[in-house]
Design an enzyme around this catalytic site. Sequence first.
Site, mmCIF file in Angstrom:
data_model
loop_
_atom_site.group_PDB
_atom_site.id
_atom_site.type_symbol
_atom_site.label_atom_id
_atom_site.label_comp_id
_atom_site.label_asym_id
_atom_site.label_seq_id
_atom_site.Cartn_x
_atom_site.Cartn_y
_atom_site.Cartn_z
ATOM 1 N N ASP A 143 -27.497 -20.689 -28.270
ATOM 2 C CA ASP A 143 -26.970 -20.228 -27.079
ATOM 3 C C ASP A 143 -25.718 -18.896 -27.338
ATOM 4 O OD1 ASP A 143 -26.092 -19.466 -24.505
ATOM 5 O OD2 ASP A 143 -25.963 -21.577 -23.646
ATOM 6 N N HIS B 192 -36.041 -17.367 -18.295
ATOM 7 C CA HIS B 192 -34.415 -16.930 -18.073
ATOM 8 C C HIS B 192 -33.799 -15.797 -18.945
ATOM 9 C CE1 HIS B 192 -30.193 -17.967 -17.634
ATOM 10 N NE2 HIS B 192 -29.900 -17.724 -18.971
HETATM 11 C C1 HEM Z 1 -29.478 -15.656 -22.390
HETATM 12 C C2 HEM Z 1 -28.778 -20.436 -21.768
HETATM 13 C C3 HEM Z 1 -26.747 -19.665 -17.813
HETATM 14 C C4 HEM Z 1 -26.827 -15.195 -18.502
HETATM 15 C C5 HEM Z 1 -29.343 -17.141 -22.660
HETATM 16 C C6 HEM Z 1 -30.295 -17.753 -23.686
HETATM 17 C C7 HEM Z 1 -29.876 -18.970 -23.516
HETATM 18 C C8 HEM Z 1 -29.299 -19.342 -22.428
HETATM 19 C C9 HEM Z 1 -30.425 -20.111 -24.388
HETATM 20 C C10 HEM Z 1 -30.833 -16.980 -24.938
HETATM 21 C C11 HEM Z 1 -30.012 -16.910 -25.976
HETATM 22 C C12 HEM Z 1 -28.739 -15.931 -25.834
HETATM 23 O O1 HEM Z 1 -28.917 -14.812 -25.763
HETATM 24 O O2 HEM Z 1 -27.767 -16.364 -25.763
HETATM 25 C C13 HEM Z 1 -28.229 -20.633 -20.537
HETATM 26 C C14 HEM Z 1 -27.839 -21.804 -19.909
HETATM 27 C C15 HEM Z 1 -27.349 -21.578 -18.888
HETATM 28 C C16 HEM Z 1 -27.210 -20.488 -18.679
HETATM 29 C C17 HEM Z 1 -28.208 -23.186 -20.611
HETATM 30 C C18 HEM Z 1 -26.696 -22.754 -17.615
HETATM 31 C C19 HEM Z 1 -26.525 -24.141 -18.066
HETATM 32 C C20 HEM Z 1 -26.420 -18.287 -17.513
HETATM 33 C C21 HEM Z 1 -25.642 -17.704 -16.358
HETATM 34 C C22 HEM Z 1 -25.903 -16.456 -16.665
HETATM 35 C C23 HEM Z 1 -26.450 -16.029 -17.675
HETATM 36 C C24 HEM Z 1 -24.738 -18.399 -15.175
HETATM 37 C C25 HEM Z 1 -25.212 -15.288 -15.860
HETATM 38 C C26 HEM Z 1 -25.162 -15.075 -14.691
HETATM 39 C C27 HEM Z 1 -27.537 -14.821 -19.662
HETATM 40 C C28 HEM Z 1 -27.554 -13.496 -20.207
HETATM 41 C C29 HEM Z 1 -28.449 -13.583 -21.413
HETATM 42 C C30 HEM Z 1 -28.809 -15.200 -21.610
HETATM 43 C C31 HEM Z 1 -27.270 -12.205 -19.707
HETATM 44 C C32 HEM Z 1 -29.149 -12.466 -22.327
HETATM 45 C C33 HEM Z 1 -30.430 -12.009 -21.840
HETATM 46 C C34 HEM Z 1 -30.971 -11.089 -22.455
HETATM 47 O O3 HEM Z 1 -31.711 -11.419 -23.670
HETATM 48 O O4 HEM Z 1 -30.643 -9.878 -22.311
HETATM 49 N N1 HEM Z 1 -28.930 -18.106 -21.757
HETATM 50 N N2 HEM Z 1 -27.872 -19.740 -19.790
HETATM 51 N N3 HEM Z 1 -26.905 -17.414 -18.385
HETATM 52 N N4 HEM Z 1 -28.176 -15.789 -20.249
HETATM 53 FE FE1 HEM Z 1 -27.970 -17.682 -20.085
#
Ligand code: HEM
Length: 404
Positions: free
Chosen positions: A217, A312
């Site tokens: 993450d 996601h």
């Molecule tokens: C991407 C997990 C909540 C925004 C990701 C990734 C994971 C992840 C595993 C893919 C790896 C990375 O690029 O970091 C989670 C988990 C969440 C959560 C477990 C809640 C428990 C959120 C929230 C937001 C968010 C609340 C914003 C409102 C993003 C964005 C990406 C992302 C912008 C990159 C997307 C891209 O590939 O351009 N998240 N996330 N995430 N997450 Fe989350």
Amino acid sequence: LAATGAAGLAGLAAGAGAGHAFADRRAGEENAQALAPSRSRAGDRDGLPPALLSPTPSQVRLVALDLRAEPGERAREAARRVLRTWGREIGALHGHGLDARVEGAPTRGLFPASLGVTVGLGASLLDRIGAQDRIPPHMEDVPAFASDRLEPGWCGGDLLLHAGAEDPVVLSSAVGHLVGAVAADARPRWSLPGFQRSAAAAEDPGATPRNLMGQIDGTVNPHASDPVFGPQVLAAHPEPALAWMDGGTYLVVRRIRMLLDDWYSLDPGDREAVIGRRLSTGAPLGGGAEDDLPDLSATGEDGTPVIAPDAHIRLAAPGNTLGARMLRRGFNYDLGWDADGLRQAGLVFTAWQADPRAGFTPVQRALDEGADALHRYVRHEGSALFAVPPVRGGEPWIAHDLLP
Ligand code: HEM
């Protein structure tokens, strides 16, 4: 004053690197010194507060506080006292640690452990001290989302302390000292401890950390040496009334509980489909390595998308969020089990950006409206927004321009 932020941006833009955004882990080498246990980490010369430096600390604690005084002149004096006291005490902690300040402190015999303290101001504080004309429009409330399950007691706050360190005793003592030092003027509203794997336990300390769901993450994130970092993360405020935030950043904190029993009852392949990335390597589905760009148009032999419509990373991608960007720093929290046997664990999600209206809010809206597959396994239970002023050398306390 406006020049302070501009100089910071110029310094950042002059840093190494072409516009590759997968770079937070590179920071391990660049800032290894910042995690030396014998040192603290005050903000750097570019005005970045400690919370924005890399690599991220293994332990953090966030404490939101409210002023005790009624709105008006008394609140204004109280706010000034708090910021002045914190300015002095945080400077002392960064300089020589608590041990040099408090006789009999629990930190005796411990190094500073990379302690770094960052201060935030809520819009409610500015309102309370009668500084409505100095509230940046960027601080408008984060809107309600259909998937929210917010508890009022875990939301908002006039002030925020965000402290990070490599050692839990150093961290706990520093936060206790800073909250205690302003107890006559402010009381804690909510607090949350967070953690990441310690570099000492990692096979590869430079690797992107995993959250408690087992996902890598933090892959897609701007790093301070990327030219996009300044425009995406740091606020530009040429107007004199808002100069106190020029070069600062806006922080959205979300307390997000993870439904870990439900999550781990899924097959690993279904867990990967929820995010759109491999659990083993963090590679996007259909790709080979963590840093590969996701191919959102790829389809499998049966014609269905390789990365699901409600995955996601598809919903959070810039193409689906009008290019919205932020620096995401997630820390795990684990408070054990409640009286009903429910696990109290999840993510202290922190998003740092130049403007939440072009960062957190459109992304969360896209996740909400797109029925993010992840939402079946998480609950947003707390939310707060803070202005984090830049660290300006020579200023006696944070936001001095606002409350001289
Ligand atoms: C991407 C997990 C909540 C925004 C990701 C990734 C994971 C992840 C595993 C893919 C790896 C990375 O690029 O970091 C989670 C988990 C969440 C959560 C477990 C809640 C428990 C959120 C929230 C937001 C968010 C609340 C914003 C409102 C993003 C964005 C990406 C992302 C912008 C990159 C997307 C891209 O590939 O351009 N998240 N996330 N995430 N997450 Fe989350």
